[in-house]
Design an enzyme around this catalytic site. Structure first.
Site, PDB file in Angstrom:
ATOM      1  N   LYS A  59       0.868  -1.319   0.051  1.00  0.00           N
ATOM      2  CA  LYS A  59       0.068  -0.058   0.171  1.00  0.00           C
ATOM      3  C   LYS A  59       0.939   1.313  -0.105  1.00  0.00           C
ATOM      4  O   LYS A  59       2.072   1.034   0.287  1.00  0.00           O
ATOM      5  CB  LYS A  59      -0.937   0.008   1.302  1.00  0.00           C
ATOM      6  N   ARG A  64     -11.278   0.261  14.131  1.00  0.00           N
ATOM      7  CA  ARG A  64     -10.975   0.838  12.896  1.00  0.00           C
ATOM      8  C   ARG A  64     -12.195   0.449  11.792  1.00  0.00           C
ATOM      9  O   ARG A  64     -13.117   1.166  11.713  1.00  0.00           O
ATOM     10  CB  ARG A  64      -9.432   0.663  12.205  1.00  0.00           C
ATOM     11  N   HIS A  87      -7.005  -7.200  12.635  1.00  0.00           N
ATOM     12  CA  HIS A  87      -5.562  -6.351  12.719  1.00  0.00           C
ATOM     13  C   HIS A  87      -5.247  -6.042  14.027  1.00  0.00           C
ATOM     14  O   HIS A  87      -6.129  -5.703  14.832  1.00  0.00           O
ATOM     15  CB  HIS A  87      -5.855  -5.058  11.690  1.00  0.00           C
ATOM     16  N   ARG A 110       0.660 -10.731   7.012  1.00  0.00           N
ATOM     17  CA  ARG A 110       0.598  -9.596   6.107  1.00  0.00           C
ATOM     18  C   ARG A 110       1.992  -8.836   6.478  1.00  0.00           C
ATOM     19  O   ARG A 110       1.906  -8.205   7.465  1.00  0.00           O
ATOM     20  CB  ARG A 110      -0.717  -8.754   6.357  1.00  0.00           C
ATOM     21  N   TYR A 130      15.906  31.513   5.417  1.00  0.00           N
ATOM     22  CA  TYR A 130      14.770  32.406   5.842  1.00  0.00           C
ATOM     23  C   TYR A 130      14.581  32.502   7.168  1.00  0.00           C
ATOM     24  O   TYR A 130      15.138  31.588   8.141  1.00  0.00           O
ATOM     25  CB  TYR A 130      13.293  31.687   5.533  1.00  0.00           C
ATOM     26  N   CYS A 168      14.121  24.914   3.219  1.00  0.00           N
ATOM     27  CA  CYS A 168      13.270  25.635   2.215  1.00  0.00           C
ATOM     28  C   CYS A 168      12.282  24.602   1.551  1.00  0.00           C
ATOM     29  O   CYS A 168      12.575  23.589   1.822  1.00  0.00           O
ATOM     30  CB  CYS A 168      14.091  26.449   1.403  1.00  0.00           C
ATOM     31  N   MET A 169      11.797  25.221   0.590  1.00  0.00           N
ATOM     32  CA  MET A 169      10.733  24.242  -0.181  1.00  0.00           C
ATOM     33  C   MET A 169      11.433  23.396  -1.057  1.00  0.00           C
ATOM     34  O   MET A 169      11.116  22.110  -1.336  1.00  0.00           O
ATOM     35  CB  MET A 169       9.662  25.278  -0.948  1.00  0.00           C
ATOM     36  N   ASP A 170      12.551  23.526  -1.556  1.00  0.00           N
ATOM     37  CA  ASP A 170      13.179  22.884  -2.569  1.00  0.00           C
ATOM     38  C   ASP A 170      14.889  22.593  -2.263  1.00  0.00           C
ATOM     39  O   ASP A 170      15.340  22.286  -3.040  1.00  0.00           O
ATOM     40  CB  ASP A 170      13.063  23.658  -3.954  1.00  0.00           C
TER      41      ASP A 170
HETATM   42  C1  LIG Z   1      -0.538  -1.682   6.873  1.00  0.00           C
HETATM   43  C2  LIG Z   1      -1.071  -2.580   7.394  1.00  0.00           C
HETATM   44  C3  LIG Z   1      -0.517  -4.097   7.648  1.00  0.00           C
HETATM   45  C4  LIG Z   1       1.135  -3.966   7.396  1.00  0.00           C
HETATM   46  O1  LIG Z   1       1.543  -3.693   8.711  1.00  0.00           O
HETATM   47  P1  LIG Z   1       3.015  -3.645   9.079  1.00  0.00           P
HETATM   48  O2  LIG Z   1       3.217  -3.097  10.373  1.00  0.00           O
HETATM   49  O3  LIG Z   1       3.750  -2.575   8.077  1.00  0.00           O
HETATM   50  O4  LIG Z   1       3.762  -4.951   8.790  1.00  0.00           O
HETATM   51  C5  LIG Z   1      -1.149  -5.406   7.829  1.00  0.00           C
HETATM   52  N1  LIG Z   1      -2.568  -5.392   7.840  1.00  0.00           N
HETATM   53  C6  LIG Z   1      -3.233  -4.176   7.775  1.00  0.00           C
HETATM   54  C7  LIG Z   1      -4.626  -4.083   7.863  1.00  0.00           C
HETATM   55  C8  LIG Z   1      -2.348  -2.857   7.321  1.00  0.00           C
HETATM   56  O5  LIG Z   1      -3.387  -1.851   7.301  1.00  0.00           O
END
Ligand SMILES: *Cc1c(COP(=O)(O)O)cnc(C)c1O
Length: 386
Positions: free
Chosen positions: A42, A139, A169, A222, A268, A314-316
């Protein structure tokens, strides 16, 4: 491939894909037989590049991929990989038809959503879904066995829906105290126990849980942050089963060097004043690249030496103070190694008063990504010039 062909500004991020391969392979060795690994790509693979990381992870043995949003899944699909691809977050039911067509699995947690999605599907389409359970993260997800079973029953009845997975999760898997983690884990076990038909994928572990506890987490994990070579938290560093290899580094080059006299100012607000004759160099990177103003005072590496950023970012651009004159074109490493010195992602995160996750995510698309595999540049991504 010549780097010069794809970008002109002397600032770039390097992504060492060999390190991603290593982190995935080492994690796979730890997993009990039959447990599958979903690589979490992601947020453009936490800023590393979704397609490149997805390909590398799957080549290294990852059996699935996960993203947060449906649009990200469409992007990852372009990699042409034939493994399950799951959207972890909430999707619009209007994505159902394209999801079924492209074989993208969606997270579900609401009966009305399923009804709406089902309407979008044509006669011969089958949408793969994973039911999300909320076991304490607060969540997304169903909270009770009754809700879970109601969704599972609806899916079972519908010829257009297939229950591919159930997941949850953890909120605290990266903390030393495991009480809350254990609580969530037992709630999930109870919910799974009450399921009439077990789907092919039952998963709950993120990086922290995958690496930490030597137990089977149903049949898939995951893996996000640790695939990129970063520890899920400071506390977890001593618990890591193998040394992770950080894949992301950030570099720039000195574009201007001048000698300031005592009392002369920098940037700045004129907040920095030379204390004596000083060599000050300008770097073409700033907060619009994700190199935030909070990084004023941060140490970076120039010519293998540790040197501070002086004055406001700065920005850049931003300025550093050199111990001696250095030539224009000298490589400056903001995150990563030079000779025996290293600036880690964790060091930058600490200075930014945040967690390591945030740092590569906010390095913007203005910074070209250079991919390296077996010591060779394999690809350069620069959306501005390509
Ligand atoms: C981002 C995410 C993960 C990965 O988590 P890490 O801590 O980066 O391994 C797994 N499951 C869900 C639902 C997530 O949103």
């Amino acid at each position: 491939m010549k780097a010069e062909t794809k970008f002109y500004r002397d600032t770039w991020a390097e992504v060492n894909l060999d390190h991603i391969t290593y982190n995935v392979k080492e994690t796979l060795k730890l997993l009990p037989a039959g447990e599958k690994l979903f690589a979490v790509v992601k947020a453009n693979a936490y800023g590393h590049g979704d397609i490149q990381v997805a390909k590398t992870a799957v080549e290294a043995g990852a059996q699935g991929l996960a993203v947060a949003f449906f649009d990200e899944a469409l992007s990852v699909k372009k990699a042409g990989l034939h493994v399950p691809l799951l959207v972890l977050g909430a999707s619009s039911p209007h994505a159902a038809q394209i999801a079924a067509e492209q074989q993208i699995s969606l997270a579900v947690f609401h009966l009305e959503w399923l009804k709406e999605a089902e309407k979008q599907l044509t006669e011969d389409q089958v949408l793969h879904v994973h039911i999300k359970c909320d076991t304490g993260m607060g969540r997304l997800g169903v909270k009770t066995v009754e809700e879970l079973n109601a969704l599972a029953a609806f899916i079972k009845e519908s010829p257009k829906l297939f229950l591919e997975g159930v997941f949850t999760h953890f909120a605290t898997a990266d903390e030393l105290n495991t009480d809350y983690f254990e609580e969530q884990y037992s709630v999930f076990k109870e919910m799974i126990g009450a399921l009439e038909v077990k789907p092919p994928y039952i998963h709950c572990a993120n990086s922290a849980a995958s690496l930490r506890f030597e137990k089977a987490y149903f049949n898939a994990v995951r893996l996000g942050i640790s695939m990129y070579g970063l520890s899920p938290s400071d506390e977890m560093k001593k618990e890591l089963p193998f040394p992770l290899k950080q894949a992301f580094s950030l570099h720039t080059k000195i574009v201007h060097v001048k000698k300031l006299n005592k009392g002369e100012k920098v940037s700045y607000g004129a907040t920095y004043e030379a204390q004596k004759e000083e060599w000050i160099a300008t770097l073409p990177i700033g907060y619009a690249d994700g190199w935030l103003r909070k990084l004023q005072g941060q140490v970076v590496l120039a010519g293998g030496k540790r040197v501070p950023i002086v004055g406001r970012v700065c920005m850049d651009q931003c300025m550093i103070r050199l111990p001696e004159e250095m030539p224009i074109g000298t490589t400056v490493t903001l995150i990563g190694k030079q000779k025996d010195e290293e600036i880690t992602m964790d060091t930058i995160a600490e200075k930014m008063e945040t967690i390591n996750y945030e740092v590569p995510c906010i390095i913007t698309a203005r910074v070209p990504r250079i991919y390296k595999q077996n010591g060779e540049i394999t690809e350069i991504v620069n959306p501005l010039v390509n």
